[in-house]
Design a protein around this motif. Structure first.
Motif, PDB file in Angstrom:
ATOM      1  N   PHE A   1      16.663  12.092   9.707  1.00 52.24           N
ATOM      2  CA  PHE A   1      16.096  11.348   8.589  1.00 52.24           C
ATOM      3  C   PHE A   1      16.388  12.071   7.280  1.00 52.24           C
ATOM      4  N   SER A   2      16.327  11.327   6.172  1.00 48.52           N
ATOM      5  CA  SER A   2      16.596  11.899   4.859  1.00 48.52           C
ATOM      6  C   SER A   2      15.297  12.204   4.121  1.00 48.52           C
ATOM      7  N   LYS A   3      15.409  13.025   3.064  1.00 47.44           N
ATOM      8  CA  LYS A   3      14.253  13.339   2.220  1.00 47.44           C
ATOM      9  C   LYS A   3      13.716  12.068   1.574  1.00 47.44           C
ATOM     10  N   GLU A   4      14.621  11.200   1.151  1.00 50.78           N
ATOM     11  CA  GLU A   4      14.219   9.964   0.484  1.00 50.78           C
ATOM     12  C   GLU A   4      13.411   9.071   1.420  1.00 50.78           C
ATOM     13  N   TRP A   5      13.842   8.989   2.664  1.00 55.26           N
ATOM     14  CA  TRP A   5      13.106   8.189   3.644  1.00 55.26           C
ATOM     15  C   TRP A   5      11.699   8.759   3.836  1.00 55.26           C
ATOM     16  N   LEU A   6      11.610  10.085   3.986  1.00 51.98           N
ATOM     17  CA  LEU A   6      10.317  10.713   4.200  1.00 51.98           C
ATOM     18  C   LEU A   6       9.417  10.536   2.978  1.00 51.98           C
ATOM     19  N   LEU A   7       9.981  10.647   1.792  1.00 49.15           N
ATOM     20  CA  LEU A   7       9.187  10.434   0.581  1.00 49.15           C
ATOM     21  C   LEU A   7       8.605   9.020   0.575  1.00 49.15           C
ATOM     22  N   GLY A   8       9.395   8.036   0.971  1.00 49.53           N
ATOM     23  CA  GLY A   8       8.892   6.666   1.066  1.00 49.53           C
ATOM     24  C   GLY A   8       7.750   6.543   2.062  1.00 49.53           C
ATOM     25  N   GLU A   9       7.878   7.190   3.209  1.00 52.17           N
ATOM     26  CA  GLU A   9       6.829   7.149   4.230  1.00 52.17           C
ATOM     27  C   GLU A   9       5.547   7.816   3.734  1.00 52.17           C
ATOM     28  N   VAL A  10       5.694   8.917   3.019  1.00 52.81           N
ATOM     29  CA  VAL A  10       4.542   9.647   2.480  1.00 52.81           C
ATOM     30  C   VAL A  10       3.858   8.803   1.400  1.00 52.81           C
ATOM     31  N   GLN A  11       4.651   8.153   0.561  1.00 51.84           N
ATOM     32  CA  GLN A  11       4.087   7.318  -0.495  1.00 51.84           C
ATOM     33  C   GLN A  11       3.354   6.111   0.070  1.00 51.84           C
ATOM     34  N   LYS A  12       3.825   5.572   1.180  1.00 55.75           N
ATOM     35  CA  LYS A  12       3.137   4.453   1.827  1.00 55.75           C
ATOM     36  C   LYS A  12       1.716   4.839   2.227  1.00 55.75           C
ATOM     37  N   GLN A  13       1.513   6.126   2.480  1.00 57.48           N
ATOM     38  CA  GLN A  13       0.212   6.586   2.956  1.00 57.48           C
ATOM     39  C   GLN A  13      -0.628   7.206   1.842  1.00 57.48           C
ATOM     40  N   GLY A  14      -0.223   6.975   0.574  1.00 56.16           N
ATOM     41  CA  GLY A  14      -1.076   7.320  -0.552  1.00 56.16           C
ATOM     42  C   GLY A  14      -0.704   8.545  -1.358  1.00 56.16           C
ATOM     43  N   ALA A  15       0.290   9.295  -0.971  1.00 50.28           N
ATOM     44  CA  ALA A  15       0.688  10.474  -1.738  1.00 50.28           C
ATOM     45  C   ALA A  15       1.786  10.089  -2.728  1.00 50.28           C
ATOM     46  N   GLU A  16       1.811  10.789  -3.848  1.00 53.41           N
ATOM     47  CA  GLU A  16       2.880  10.549  -4.817  1.00 53.41           C
ATOM     48  C   GLU A  16       4.100  11.396  -4.495  1.00 53.41           C
ATOM     49  N   GLY A  17       3.887  12.533  -3.837  1.00 55.45           N
ATOM     50  CA  GLY A  17       4.994  13.420  -3.509  1.00 55.45           C
ATOM     51  C   GLY A  17       4.606  14.367  -2.395  1.00 55.45           C
ATOM     52  N   PHE A  18       5.556  15.223  -2.001  1.00 55.46           N
ATOM     53  CA  PHE A  18       5.344  16.155  -0.898  1.00 55.46           C
ATOM     54  C   PHE A  18       4.233  17.160  -1.195  1.00 55.46           C
ATOM     55  N   LYS A  19       4.054  17.542  -2.459  1.00 56.05           N
ATOM     56  CA  LYS A  19       3.055  18.557  -2.832  1.00 56.05           C
ATOM     57  C   LYS A  19       1.631  18.116  -2.495  1.00 56.05           C
ATOM     58  N   GLU A  20       1.388  16.812  -2.389  1.00 57.43           N
ATOM     59  CA  GLU A  20       0.049  16.301  -2.088  1.00 57.43           C
ATOM     60  C   GLU A  20      -0.230  16.233  -0.590  1.00 57.43           C
ATOM     61  N   VAL A  21       0.756  16.591   0.227  1.00 56.64           N
ATOM     62  CA  VAL A  21       0.635  16.466   1.684  1.00 56.64           C
ATOM     63  C   VAL A  21       0.288  17.811   2.302  1.00 56.64           C
ATOM     64  N   PHE A  22      -0.822  17.842   3.022  1.00 55.48           N
ATOM     65  CA  PHE A  22      -1.208  19.044   3.758  1.00 55.48           C
ATOM     66  C   PHE A  22      -0.320  19.192   4.989  1.00 55.48           C
ATOM     67  N   LEU A  23      -0.173  18.092   5.754  1.00 57.66           N
ATOM     68  CA  LEU A  23       0.627  18.125   6.966  1.00 57.66           C
ATOM     69  C   LEU A  23       1.209  16.743   7.227  1.00 57.66           C
ATOM     70  N   ALA A  24       2.487  16.694   7.552  1.00 54.64           N
ATOM     71  CA  ALA A  24       3.128  15.442   7.958  1.00 54.64           C
ATOM     72  C   ALA A  24       3.960  15.741   9.191  1.00 54.64           C
ATOM     73  N   GLN A  25       3.847  14.858  10.176  1.00 54.27           N
ATOM     74  CA  GLN A  25       4.627  15.042  11.398  1.00 54.27           C
ATOM     75  C   GLN A  25       5.128  13.699  11.895  1.00 54.27           C
ATOM     76  N   ILE A  26       6.155  13.756  12.713  1.00 57.55           N
ATOM     77  CA  ILE A  26       6.771  12.547  13.266  1.00 57.55           C
ATOM     78  C   ILE A  26       6.770  12.661  14.782  1.00 57.55           C
ATOM     79  N   ASP A  27       6.459  11.560  15.463  1.00 50.11           N
ATOM     80  CA  ASP A  27       6.479  11.584  16.924  1.00 50.11           C
ATOM     81  C   ASP A  27       7.834  11.129  17.438  1.00 50.11           C
ATOM     82  N   SER A  28       7.984  11.071  18.749  1.00 46.78           N
ATOM     83  CA  SER A  28       9.280  10.746  19.352  1.00 46.78           C
ATOM     84  C   SER A  28       9.705   9.307  19.099  1.00 46.78           C
TER      85      SER A  28
END
Length: 147
Positions: free
Chosen positions: A50-77
């Motif tokens: 996956f790309s950084k841009e894709w992950l940023l979109g996923e994080v933003q969908k869940q309410g964060a504006e950027g990576f700095k606002e995320v305590f922990l993010a993980q992806i399952d299989s």
């Protein structure tokens, strides 16, 4: 002999699996941490393709504006992303959703009135009209709180 009997299904009655069909399947793996303490862990992201841009979109969908606002993010299989934010942003979303809730209630009330006018069944007509009136009273009493 102990008297036990083993039975096997005939070949044409055995359950089908991806292996018997020759279909390769992706091996399941444990969750991969992608962000920890606001820091992007690029190794895990690259391993999963996956790309950084894709992950940023996923994080933003869940309410964060950027990576700095995320305590922990993980992806399952299966590619589902789970995000824990430092700050609980639910209050912000509730405030933004209040006007929307009022509009939804007004639409339901209008639908009830419309159903009352469209039906030929006198009992249904009366029921729809009563419920529309009841909902209007409720809307009138809560609308100040939804603004």
């Amino acid at each position: 002999m102990n008297g036990q009997l083993s039975v096997m299904l005939k070949t044409d009655q055995q359950p089908v699996t991806p292996h018997t069909l020759g279909i390769p399947i992706e091996q399941e793996h444990g969750p991969t941490i992608l962000i920890m303490d606001g820091q992007l862990l690029e190794k895990g992201l690259k391993e999963r393709g996956f790309s950084k841009e894709w992950l940023l979109g996923e994080v933003q969908k869940q309410g964060a504006e950027g990576f700095k606002e995320v305590f922990l993010a993980q992806i399952d299989s299966r590619g589902n992303v789970y995000v824990d934010l430092y700050e609980n942003k639910e209050k912000r979303h509730i405030v933004e959703e209040r006007p929307l809730q009022g509009a939804i209630l007004k639409k339901i009330q209008a639908d009830l009135e419309s159903f009352s006018l469209q039906t030929d069944n006198p009992e249904a007509k009366k029921l729809y009209a009563e419920q529309a009136a009841n909902l209007q009273k409720t809307i009138d009493s809560i609308i100040p709180y939804l603004k």
